[in-house]
Motif scaffolding. Structure first.
Motif, PDB file in Angstrom:
ATOM      1  N   HIS A 161       0.774  -1.345  -0.131  1.00  0.00           N
ATOM      2  CA  HIS A 161       0.072   0.032  -0.005  1.00  0.00           C
ATOM      3  C   HIS A 161       0.842   1.469   0.002  1.00  0.00           C
ATOM      4  N   ILE A 162       2.120   1.192   0.491  1.00  0.00           N
ATOM      5  CA  ILE A 162       2.940   2.280   0.257  1.00  0.00           C
ATOM      6  C   ILE A 162       3.118   2.800  -1.097  1.00  0.00           C
ATOM      7  N   PHE A 163       3.204   1.875  -1.884  1.00  0.00           N
ATOM      8  CA  PHE A 163       3.254   2.371  -3.329  1.00  0.00           C
ATOM      9  C   PHE A 163       1.895   2.522  -4.114  1.00  0.00           C
ATOM     10  N   SER A 164       1.026   1.613  -3.823  1.00  0.00           N
ATOM     11  CA  SER A 164      -0.328   2.044  -4.500  1.00  0.00           C
ATOM     12  C   SER A 164      -0.906   3.236  -3.956  1.00  0.00           C
ATOM     13  N   SER A 165      -0.721   3.639  -2.662  1.00  0.00           N
ATOM     14  CA  SER A 165      -1.349   4.693  -2.312  1.00  0.00           C
ATOM     15  C   SER A 165      -0.674   6.002  -2.952  1.00  0.00           C
ATOM     16  N   GLU A 166       0.460   6.098  -3.486  1.00  0.00           N
ATOM     17  CA  GLU A 166       1.217   6.856  -4.299  1.00  0.00           C
ATOM     18  C   GLU A 166       0.699   7.027  -5.519  1.00  0.00           C
ATOM     19  N   GLY A 167      -0.240   6.318  -6.041  1.00  0.00           N
ATOM     20  CA  GLY A 167      -0.545   6.214  -7.379  1.00  0.00           C
ATOM     21  C   GLY A 167       0.274   5.306  -8.492  1.00  0.00           C
ATOM     22  N   CYS A 168       1.170   4.595  -7.857  1.00  0.00           N
ATOM     23  CA  CYS A 168       1.977   3.612  -8.648  1.00  0.00           C
ATOM     24  C   CYS A 168       1.151   2.865  -9.725  1.00  0.00           C
ATOM     25  N   ARG A 169       1.684   2.442 -10.722  1.00  0.00           N
ATOM     26  CA  ARG A 169       1.073   1.351 -11.580  1.00  0.00           C
ATOM     27  C   ARG A 169       1.319  -0.124 -11.065  1.00  0.00           C
ATOM     28  N   MET A 170       0.638  -0.802 -10.392  1.00  0.00           N
ATOM     29  CA  MET A 170       0.938  -2.006  -9.822  1.00  0.00           C
ATOM     30  C   MET A 170       1.005  -3.208 -10.742  1.00  0.00           C
ATOM     31  N   LEU A 171       1.827  -3.931 -10.816  1.00  0.00           N
ATOM     32  CA  LEU A 171       2.237  -4.876 -11.604  1.00  0.00           C
ATOM     33  C   LEU A 171       2.585  -6.276 -10.880  1.00  0.00           C
ATOM     34  N   GLU A 172       1.588  -7.089 -10.544  1.00  0.00           N
ATOM     35  CA  GLU A 172       2.017  -8.340 -10.143  1.00  0.00           C
ATOM     36  C   GLU A 172       2.489  -9.479 -11.025  1.00  0.00           C
ATOM     37  N   MET A 173       3.520 -10.053 -10.960  1.00  0.00           N
ATOM     38  CA  MET A 173       4.019 -11.115 -11.853  1.00  0.00           C
ATOM     39  C   MET A 173       5.275 -11.888 -11.271  1.00  0.00           C
ATOM     40  N   SER A 174       5.568 -12.847 -11.959  1.00  0.00           N
ATOM     41  CA  SER A 174       6.751 -13.711 -11.063  1.00  0.00           C
ATOM     42  C   SER A 174       7.941 -13.099 -11.582  1.00  0.00           C
ATOM     43  N   CYS A 175       9.008 -13.525 -10.575  1.00  0.00           N
ATOM     44  CA  CYS A 175      10.377 -13.005 -10.724  1.00  0.00           C
ATOM     45  C   CYS A 175      10.744 -13.417 -12.108  1.00  0.00           C
ATOM     46  N   GLU A 176      10.713 -14.727 -12.580  1.00  0.00           N
ATOM     47  CA  GLU A 176      11.099 -15.005 -14.005  1.00  0.00           C
ATOM     48  C   GLU A 176      10.774 -14.346 -14.970  1.00  0.00           C
ATOM     49  N   GLU A 177       9.121 -13.840 -14.955  1.00  0.00           N
ATOM     50  CA  GLU A 177       8.656 -12.881 -16.048  1.00  0.00           C
ATOM     51  C   GLU A 177       9.289 -11.747 -16.071  1.00  0.00           C
ATOM     52  N   HIS A 178       9.330 -11.172 -14.882  1.00  0.00           N
ATOM     53  CA  HIS A 178      10.134  -9.622 -14.681  1.00  0.00           C
ATOM     54  C   HIS A 178      11.488  -9.876 -15.196  1.00  0.00           C
ATOM     55  N   ASP A 179      12.372 -10.881 -15.077  1.00  0.00           N
ATOM     56  CA  ASP A 179      13.566 -10.745 -15.552  1.00  0.00           C
ATOM     57  C   ASP A 179      13.798 -10.801 -16.967  1.00  0.00           C
ATOM     58  N   LYS A 180      12.720 -11.706 -17.604  1.00  0.00           N
ATOM     59  CA  LYS A 180      12.622 -11.815 -18.850  1.00  0.00           C
ATOM     60  C   LYS A 180      12.310 -10.514 -19.621  1.00  0.00           C
ATOM     61  N   LEU A 181      11.128  -9.887 -18.973  1.00  0.00           N
ATOM     62  CA  LEU A 181      10.811  -8.572 -19.739  1.00  0.00           C
ATOM     63  C   LEU A 181      11.993  -7.561 -19.323  1.00  0.00           C
ATOM     64  N   ALA A 182      12.640  -7.203 -18.330  1.00  0.00           N
ATOM     65  CA  ALA A 182      13.417  -6.535 -17.805  1.00  0.00           C
ATOM     66  C   ALA A 182      14.646  -6.556 -18.935  1.00  0.00           C
ATOM     67  N   ALA A 183      15.048  -7.814 -19.240  1.00  0.00           N
ATOM     68  CA  ALA A 183      16.273  -7.865 -20.041  1.00  0.00           C
ATOM     69  C   ALA A 183      15.755  -7.117 -21.285  1.00  0.00           C
TER      70      ALA A 183
END
Length: 265
Positions: A161-183
């Motif tokens: 909620h620290i981040f959602s309350s500041e208006g962040c775009r909340m992205l729930e995903m697996s660590c593997e999916e994150h690393d694949k996209l971040a690369a």
């Protein structure tokens, strides 16, 4: 997180490991929201913490004994192992939520699952912004998270909620999916910026809008340490494939130009 409502979020006792620029940036918003912070770091940030009203611990055991509900890990990617492996977890007074904010995700997840006591929860996150991009607020900036091992839903929710309350775009995903996209996004951007830096690219009187954007990429990426760039490569298994694809694409482009040059003579 559907089991909780925004009214159930509450102020937290958050201990921060690694109080560098990024942790300092996050802490200002956390303090503004009413959370109670304390910090430890290999560098001496005691004076800054005093100005912020945050207790600073030089001793890791004393830090872990300070009754944190959340331990936020803000070390560099390259130093994570040497920081967490020797931690005296027996000093913890309660089941604690451990959260990391590193720019790679599979590596800290696997390491923390290996070293953390079984009764400690783990949330892997990546705020996709920093002191520069987030200096005017976090509205619409992306915050990725993976609820790796969560039993205390209310505590996890209060942290997210620290981040959602500041208006962040909340992205729930697996660590593997994150690393694949971040690369394919973050690492590729940093690589292009570093290449342009090695070429000593500078503005000229003939700059196009496209070149100006490339120059901005170069300038923004070199503001980050080479340690960060190295960590993105060493500890994201998908980055190596991305580097290879970049090299192959350059060679393919050179071949096409060579063929066109030969056919025109």
């Amino acid at each position: 997180m559907s089991t909780c409502s925004s009214s159930s979020a509450r102020p937290l006792k958050i201990g921060i490991i690694g109080f560098g620029n990024f942790a300092q940036f996050l802490s200002k918003t956390m303090i503004k929201q009413g959370h109670s912070l304390r910090a430890t770091s290999r560098s001496d940030h005691s004076q800054l913490c005093k100005q912020l009203g945050i207790p600073f611990y030089r001793d890791m055991s004393a830090f872990l004994e300070s009754d944190n509900e959340v331990v936020l890990i803000c070390t560099s990617i390259l130093s994570l192992s040497q920081v967490v492996k020797p931690m005296p977890f027996n000093s913890l007074k309660r089941p604690t939520l451990f959260v990391d904010v590193l720019s790679v995700k599979e590596f800290p997840r696997d390491l923390l699952l290996q070293v953390l006591p079984e009764n400690m929860d783990l949330l892997c996150t990546h705020p996709m912004f920093g002191p520069e991009s987030g200096k005017h607020g976090w509205q619409d900036l992306s915050f990725m998270y993976d609820r790796v091992r969560i039993r205390d839903e209310a505590l996890c929710y209060s942290f997210i909620h620290i981040f959602s309350s500041e208006g962040c775009r909340m992205l729930e995903m697996s660590c593997e999916e994150h690393d694949k996209l971040a690369a394919r996004t973050q690492f590729l951007t940093h690589t292009i910026g570093r290449i342009l830096s090695e070429m000593d690219v500078e503005p000229t009187p003939l700059d196009t809008k496209g070149f100006q954007k490339l120059f901005e990429v170069k300038e923004s990426t070199v503001k980050d340490s080479f340690d960060l760039f190295s960590g993105l490569f060493i500890h994201n298994r998908f980055a190596r494939q991305q580097m290879q694809s970049l090299e192959e694409a350059l060679e393919k482009t050179k071949r096409k130009l060579q063929e066109r040059m030969e056919s025109s003579t």
